[in-house]
Design an enzyme around this catalytic site. Structure first.
Site, PDB file in Angstrom:
ATOM      1  N   PRO A 149      19.470   4.439 -10.016  1.00 43.48           N
ATOM      2  CA  PRO A 149      18.726   4.252 -11.293  1.00 43.48           C
ATOM      3  C   PRO A 149      19.429   2.966 -12.149  1.00 43.48           C
ATOM      4  O   PRO A 149      20.673   2.645 -12.108  1.00 43.48           O
ATOM      5  CB  PRO A 149      19.015   5.592 -11.799  1.00 43.48           C
ATOM      6  CG  PRO A 149      20.238   6.056 -11.122  1.00 43.48           C
ATOM      7  CD  PRO A 149      20.101   5.665  -9.815  1.00 43.48           C
ATOM      8  N   ASN A 150      18.452   2.614 -12.680  1.00 39.36           N
ATOM      9  CA  ASN A 150      18.758   1.451 -13.853  1.00 39.36           C
ATOM     10  C   ASN A 150      18.985  -0.005 -13.357  1.00 39.36           C
ATOM     11  O   ASN A 150      19.176  -0.823 -13.798  1.00 39.36           O
ATOM     12  CB  ASN A 150      19.750   2.009 -14.766  1.00 39.36           C
ATOM     13  CG  ASN A 150      19.338   3.184 -15.358  1.00 39.36           C
ATOM     14  OD1 ASN A 150      18.244   3.155 -16.160  1.00 39.36           O
ATOM     15  ND2 ASN A 150      19.997   4.303 -15.637  1.00 39.36           N
TER      16      ASN A 150
ATOM     17  N   ARG B 178      20.461  -5.665 -18.248  1.00 46.42           N
ATOM     18  CA  ARG B 178      21.298  -4.278 -18.482  1.00 46.42           C
ATOM     19  C   ARG B 178      22.744  -4.519 -18.893  1.00 46.42           C
ATOM     20  O   ARG B 178      23.280  -5.131 -17.996  1.00 46.42           O
ATOM     21  CB  ARG B 178      21.104  -3.432 -17.518  1.00 46.42           C
ATOM     22  CG  ARG B 178      21.874  -2.333 -17.360  1.00 46.42           C
ATOM     23  CD  ARG B 178      21.742  -1.481 -16.109  1.00 46.42           C
ATOM     24  NE  ARG B 178      22.484  -0.248 -16.301  1.00 46.42           N
ATOM     25  CZ  ARG B 178      22.995   0.392 -15.417  1.00 46.42           C
ATOM     26  NH1 ARG B 178      23.128   0.054 -14.122  1.00 46.42           N
ATOM     27  NH2 ARG B 178      23.665   1.563 -15.728  1.00 46.42           N
TER      28      ARG B 178
ATOM     29  N   TYR C  20      27.557  -5.650 -16.290  1.00 43.80           N
ATOM     30  CA  TYR C  20      26.909  -5.791 -14.634  1.00 43.80           C
ATOM     31  C   TYR C  20      26.521  -7.281 -14.432  1.00 43.80           C
ATOM     32  O   TYR C  20      26.204  -7.509 -13.160  1.00 43.80           O
ATOM     33  CB  TYR C  20      25.710  -4.892 -14.724  1.00 43.80           C
ATOM     34  CG  TYR C  20      26.192  -3.549 -15.097  1.00 43.80           C
ATOM     35  CD1 TYR C  20      27.079  -2.878 -14.053  1.00 43.80           C
ATOM     36  CD2 TYR C  20      25.687  -2.687 -15.977  1.00 43.80           C
ATOM     37  CE1 TYR C  20      27.405  -1.655 -14.186  1.00 43.80           C
ATOM     38  CE2 TYR C  20      26.084  -1.531 -16.264  1.00 43.80           C
ATOM     39  CZ  TYR C  20      26.904  -0.819 -15.298  1.00 43.80           C
ATOM     40  OH  TYR C  20      27.377   0.440 -15.282  1.00 43.80           O
TER      41      TYR C  20
ATOM     42  N   ASN D 293      24.584   1.497  -3.792  1.00 44.14           N
ATOM     43  CA  ASN D 293      24.962   1.487  -4.936  1.00 44.14           C
ATOM     44  C   ASN D 293      24.161   2.605  -5.740  1.00 44.14           C
ATOM     45  O   ASN D 293      22.936   2.366  -6.075  1.00 44.14           O
ATOM     46  CB  ASN D 293      24.858   0.188  -5.637  1.00 44.14           C
ATOM     47  CG  ASN D 293      25.478   0.286  -7.087  1.00 44.14           C
ATOM     48  OD1 ASN D 293      25.742   1.423  -7.528  1.00 44.14           O
ATOM     49  ND2 ASN D 293      25.380  -0.911  -7.778  1.00 44.14           N
TER      50      ASN D 293
ATOM     51  N   ALA E 182      24.398   5.818 -11.504  1.00 45.98           N
ATOM     52  CA  ALA E 182      24.961   7.080 -12.075  1.00 45.98           C
ATOM     53  C   ALA E 182      24.901   8.452 -11.220  1.00 45.98           C
ATOM     54  O   ALA E 182      25.706   9.270 -11.300  1.00 45.98           O
ATOM     55  CB  ALA E 182      24.183   7.549 -13.468  1.00 45.98           C
TER      56      ALA E 182
ATOM     57  N   GLU F 188      30.051   2.341   0.291  1.00 42.26           N
ATOM     58  CA  GLU F 188      29.666   2.528  -1.355  1.00 42.26           C
ATOM     59  C   GLU F 188      29.871   1.187  -2.076  1.00 42.26           C
ATOM     60  O   GLU F 188      31.101   0.737  -1.733  1.00 42.26           O
ATOM     61  CB  GLU F 188      30.701   3.593  -1.855  1.00 42.26           C
ATOM     62  CG  GLU F 188      30.491   3.873  -3.501  1.00 42.26           C
ATOM     63  CD  GLU F 188      31.556   4.892  -3.791  1.00 42.26           C
ATOM     64  OE1 GLU F 188      32.385   5.419  -3.284  1.00 42.26           O
ATOM     65  OE2 GLU F 188      31.326   5.477  -4.993  1.00 42.26           O
TER      66      GLU F 188
ATOM     67  N   HIS G 286      29.864  -0.938  -5.765  1.00 41.43           N
ATOM     68  CA  HIS G 286      29.568  -0.843  -7.371  1.00 41.43           C
ATOM     69  C   HIS G 286      29.790  -2.460  -7.728  1.00 41.43           C
ATOM     70  O   HIS G 286      30.815  -3.023  -7.424  1.00 41.43           O
ATOM     71  CB  HIS G 286      30.336  -0.066  -8.039  1.00 41.43           C
ATOM     72  CG  HIS G 286      30.356   1.407  -7.743  1.00 41.43           C
ATOM     73  ND1 HIS G 286      29.167   2.276  -7.965  1.00 41.43           N
ATOM     74  CD2 HIS G 286      30.863   2.221  -6.709  1.00 41.43           C
ATOM     75  CE1 HIS G 286      29.169   3.511  -7.535  1.00 41.43           C
ATOM     76  NE2 HIS G 286      30.557   3.534  -6.774  1.00 41.43           N
TER      77      HIS G 286
ATOM     78  N   ARG H 195      36.582   2.651 -16.267  1.00 46.56           N
ATOM     79  CA  ARG H 195      35.610   2.860 -17.292  1.00 46.56           C
ATOM     80  C   ARG H 195      35.876   4.553 -17.713  1.00 46.56           C
ATOM     81  O   ARG H 195      36.991   4.980 -17.392  1.00 46.56           O
ATOM     82  CB  ARG H 195      34.238   2.587 -16.806  1.00 46.56           C
ATOM     83  CG  ARG H 195      34.139   1.087 -16.404  1.00 46.56           C
ATOM     84  CD  ARG H 195      32.813   0.849 -15.770  1.00 46.56           C
ATOM     85  NE  ARG H 195      31.778   0.935 -16.651  1.00 46.56           N
ATOM     86  CZ  ARG H 195      30.375   0.830 -16.581  1.00 46.56           C
ATOM     87  NH1 ARG H 195      30.000   0.806 -15.359  1.00 46.56           N
ATOM     88  NH2 ARG H 195      29.759   1.284 -17.476  1.00 46.56           N
TER      89      ARG H 195
HETATM   90  C1  DQA Z   1      27.528   1.381 -11.185  1.00 50.45           C
HETATM   91  C2  DQA Z   1      28.450   2.081 -11.847  1.00 50.45           C
HETATM   92  C3  DQA Z   1      28.193   3.538 -12.276  1.00 50.45           C
HETATM   93  O1  DQA Z   1      29.032   4.044 -13.091  1.00 50.45           O
HETATM   94  C4  DQA Z   1      26.974   3.416 -13.373  1.00 50.45           C
HETATM   95  O2  DQA Z   1      26.285   4.359 -13.885  1.00 50.45           O
HETATM   96  C5  DQA Z   1      25.837   2.390 -12.735  1.00 50.45           C
HETATM   97  C6  DQA Z   1      26.248   1.044 -12.053  1.00 50.45           C
HETATM   98  C7  DQA Z   1      28.047  -0.366 -10.729  1.00 50.45           C
HETATM   99  O3  DQA Z   1      27.196  -0.799  -9.896  1.00 50.45           O
HETATM  100  O4  DQA Z   1      29.047  -0.624 -11.378  1.00 50.45           O
HETATM  101  O5  DQA Z   1      24.576   2.522 -12.715  1.00 50.45           O
HETATM  102  O6  DQA Z   1      27.045   1.974  -9.682  1.00 50.45           O
END
Ligand code: DQA
Length: 145
Positions: free
Chosen positions: A12-13, A20, A25, A77, A80, A101, A103, A110
């Site tokens: 998501p997002n 964003r 990011y 990735n 959240a 995984e 990120h 954070r």
């Molecule tokens: C994320 C880190 C997560 O905590 C966050 O909710 C994201 C992006 C990252 O790529 O840094 O949506 O996965």
């Protein structure tokens, strides 16, 4: 020899990358990252299948699909959902294909709620904190598996 298939799954997002919270990011879009991965993948003999969804179940379905398609590895990735999704943990445990995984940010620097990763409990390994480069490092790691 046929290219190794690598799934790159985004939660998501992440469709909003570039717009964003760029201070966290970065300014690259998900399409930019996809293009970089495809190019590096070609050099490594890997073909990249990139997907993004804001819906948890779609990510579960793609994890199953990666296994059924004989994928070599998955870069995930989960956004959240990393910090909430037992369904994604179970999905990773339900397949044999290794999941890396990924990120962009380093969740450990954070908020406290980002310090738990359900994905990390089943992932082969985790790469975090290098911005878009995290994906490239994960692809290199996948190539070496
Ligand atoms: C994320 C880190 C997560 O905590 C966050 O909710 C994201 C992006 C990252 O790529 O840094 O949506 O996965």
């Amino acid at each position: 020899m046929a290219d190794k298939l690598v799934y790159v799954l985004n939660g998501p997002n992440l469709n909003r990358l570039g717009k964003r919270e760029p201070e966290i990011y970065g300014s690259q879009t998900l399409d930019d990252i996809g293009a970089m991965l495809a190019e590096r993948g070609r050099a490594l003999g890997m073909s990249v299948a990139m997907h993004q969804s804001n819906h948890e179940g779609a990510l579960v379905d793609w994890l199953h699909e990666a296994e059924d398609s004989g994928a070599h590895a998955v870069l995930l990735n989960a956004g959240a959902y990393t910090h909430t999704s037992v369904a994604l943990l179970d999905a990773i445990r339900s397949i044999k294909v290794p999941v890396i995984e990924v990120h962009l940010s380093n969740p450990h620097t954070r908020e406290h709620f980002r310090h738990t990763s359900w994905i990390g409990m089943a992932a082969k390994g985790t790469i975090a904190g290098f911005g878009a480069q995290s994906y490239m490092l994960a692809l290199e790691a996948a190539a070496g598996l």
